[in-house]
Design an enzyme around this catalytic site. Structure first.
Site, PDB file in Angstrom:
ATOM      1  N   CYS A  19      -2.254   9.004   3.288  1.00 65.14           N
ATOM      2  CA  CYS A  19      -1.789   8.472   2.007  1.00 65.14           C
ATOM      3  C   CYS A  19      -3.088   8.677   0.768  1.00 65.14           C
ATOM      4  CB  CYS A  19      -1.376   7.057   1.917  1.00 65.14           C
ATOM      5  SG  CYS A  19      -2.831   5.875   2.713  1.00 65.14           S
ATOM      6  N   GLU A  68       1.026  -1.235  -0.059  1.00 68.60           N
ATOM      7  CA  GLU A  68      -0.023   0.100  -0.180  1.00 68.60           C
ATOM      8  C   GLU A  68       1.004   1.158   0.172  1.00 68.60           C
ATOM      9  OE1 GLU A  68      -1.209   3.222   1.045  1.00 68.60           O
ATOM     10  OE2 GLU A  68      -2.045   2.554   2.865  1.00 68.60           O
TER      11      GLU A  68
END
Length: 495
Positions: A268, A234
């Site tokens: 993020c 990720e």
């Protein structure tokens, strides 16, 4: 690029002489968990539920100390937001998994060919992978370690967690929490510096999850590949918000700015830049300034503004803005408060129509800076996004559902939202992850359960099958089967 340059200098990472001890501890923990897997390779549903319940209990019991640890590492961190994401977010994921666990564990029947297999049962069964390594980031120290842990425990695995060196107080607390709640043969935490970070992905894990930036993610994947370890990465990236002309409004700005202020941009799936119709650029900027002054006045000095994680990160963000100013780019602030080097807080800054060669347009910003780029047609906005790497999140603001659907159909991203931002990362039942440069694999809900499970195809022989035709010697029976499916050889030759 070496591992050292990708993750930063050793002193930034907190590398210490104690890493040799930490690496030894890691290897002992790995061996203990591997032995435990051999003793009990497939925990039942009740054991998994007990593990998930333990996770809920410990995260709830440590609520206040989690708030304190976050404040220690970030200089300033809103306690209420810690409750929402780092505590309730984890507890919610674990409770959701426990609720649906029996359904997820039930083997799935698959279609078979009765003419060949008769009454055989064909199914896909999900079994634990074994020992999983989990490398978690600094921005959400508990949510991005214990959240995925819930999926891993639901799948029946054992887990070793390596938290970030940037958050020493949170990492130490995480280690204490897990040691209190779990047998180390089930879950354990190892802490250390750069040498531990280098060693961690080299072990022969049954699966490895890394959350962080693409540069380190590439190195982690390369190290894991030496042992053919499957990975979930990720990795973030530059998440765009495309604003259609029918949505340059206070409601749109409230969603974009609200998401950008979460963790002061250190998320993020935060909005990295906005694409706005050229004729509406001034209105959009005015709406942002109005929102900041009216809804969150003095935000950069408030307890709701999270501090930037380190002084070096703060200096980098200040440098991004200074580079834009030096190039003559229009920089807009609603709050003229200067960045505070003590609390490491800085105000949200708009950068209007920056050239693409600026660092803030080439790098993931990860802070309170919002570039705003103009476009002339919605197709141009889509092309601009598609020319870059595929983002972790993409956000489209359009009142016309056909416009929103067209943008979604012509772009590719890990996740997406329409008329809001970042919510795709907060839904327990919605798989979350990236694609391409922003990563691969999914966690959350059934997608996380399956990510950390081995999907094993199983055939249970029944009666009335033709399995024997596959075995030598081949003769008339096989010819009959082939002819019935494809026609006779003579028929083919005639055609």
């Amino acid at each position: 690029m070496t591992f050292t340059t990708a993750v930063g200098h050793a002193d930034d990472q907190g590398a210490t002489p104690g890493d040799a001890e930490a690496i030894a501890e890691l290897r002992v923990a790995f061996a203990a968990q591997r032995a435990a897997v051999l003793r009990d390779p497939a925990p039942g549903v009740e054991q998994r539920r007990r593990n998930l319940g333990t996770l809920v209990e410990v995260i709830s019991a440590y609520r206040q100390r989690i708030q304190q640890a976050l404040a220690a590492d970030f200089a300033v961190h809103p306690a209420r937001f810690a409750d929402l994401v780092e505590v309730l977010g984890v507890a919610g994921r674990a409770a959701f998994a426990a609720q649906h666990l029996e359904e997820w564990m039930t083997p799935e029947s698959r279609l078979s060919e009765p003419g060949l297999l008769g009454t055989a049962r064909v199914e896909m069964a999900y079994q634990p992978k074994g020992v999983i390594g989990l490398i978690s980031p600094w921005n959400f120290p508990f949510d991005l370690s214990l959240g995925p842990l819930a999926d891993m425990l639901a799948a029946g695995n054992r887990v070793v967690i390596k938290p970030s060196e940037y958050t020493p107080a949170c990492s130490a607390l995480l280690r204490e929490m897990i040691a209190e709640a779990f047998d180390p043969a089930q879950v354990t935490v190892v802490t250390g510096g750069l040498e531990l970070a280098r060693a961690f992905p080299t072990l022969p894990w049954d699966h490895l999850l890394y959350t962080g930036n693409p540069e380190v993610g590439r190195l982690v994947a390369l190290a894991a590949a030496e042992n053919l370890v499957p990975t979930t990465l990720e990795l973030g990236g530059k998440c765009p918000a495309i604003v259609h002309e029918d949505s340059v409004s206070p409601e749109t700005v409230a969603q974009i700015v609200g998401a950008k202020l979460v963790k002061n941009g250190q998320m993020c799936i935060s909005v990295d830049y906005c694409l706005v119709p050229r004729d509406y650029m001034a209105r959009f900027a005015d709406l942002v300034v109005t929102h900041l002054r009216e809804r969150v006045p003095g935000f950069a000095a408030s307890p709701d503004c999270t501090g930037i994680i380190t002084e070096r990160h703060l200096n980098r963000l200040v440098g991004l803005v200074e580079e834009a100013k030096t190039r003559g780019v229009d920089v807009v602030r609603a709050d003229e408060t200067a960045p505070d080097t003590v609390t490491r807080r800085m105000p949200l800054t708009l950068v209007i129509d920056p050239p693409d060669d600026l660092a803030l347009m080439r790098e993931e910003i990860f802070g309170p800076i919002l570039p705003v780029k103009p476009y002339d047609r919605i197709e141009d906005a889509v092309s601009y996004v598609n020319e870059g790497e595929r983002p972790l999140g993409l956000y489209v603001f359009a009142q016309d559902p056909d416009v929103a659907d067209r943008v979604l159909a012509t772009t590719v991203s890990g996740g997406a939202c329409v008329n809001t931002c970042a919510v795709q990362g907060a839904v327990p039942g919605l798989g979350f992850g990236g694609i391409g440069h922003s990563g691969h694999g999914r966690h959350h809900g059934i997608d996380g359960f399956r990510e950390f499970s081995n999907p094993r195809g199983v055939v249970r022989r029944g009666r009335g099958d033709l399995i024997d035709v596959m075995f030598p010697p081949y003769g008339d029976l096989l010819d009959t089967v082939v002819a019935s499916a494809l026609g006779s050889a003579d028929a083919r030759d005639t055609e």
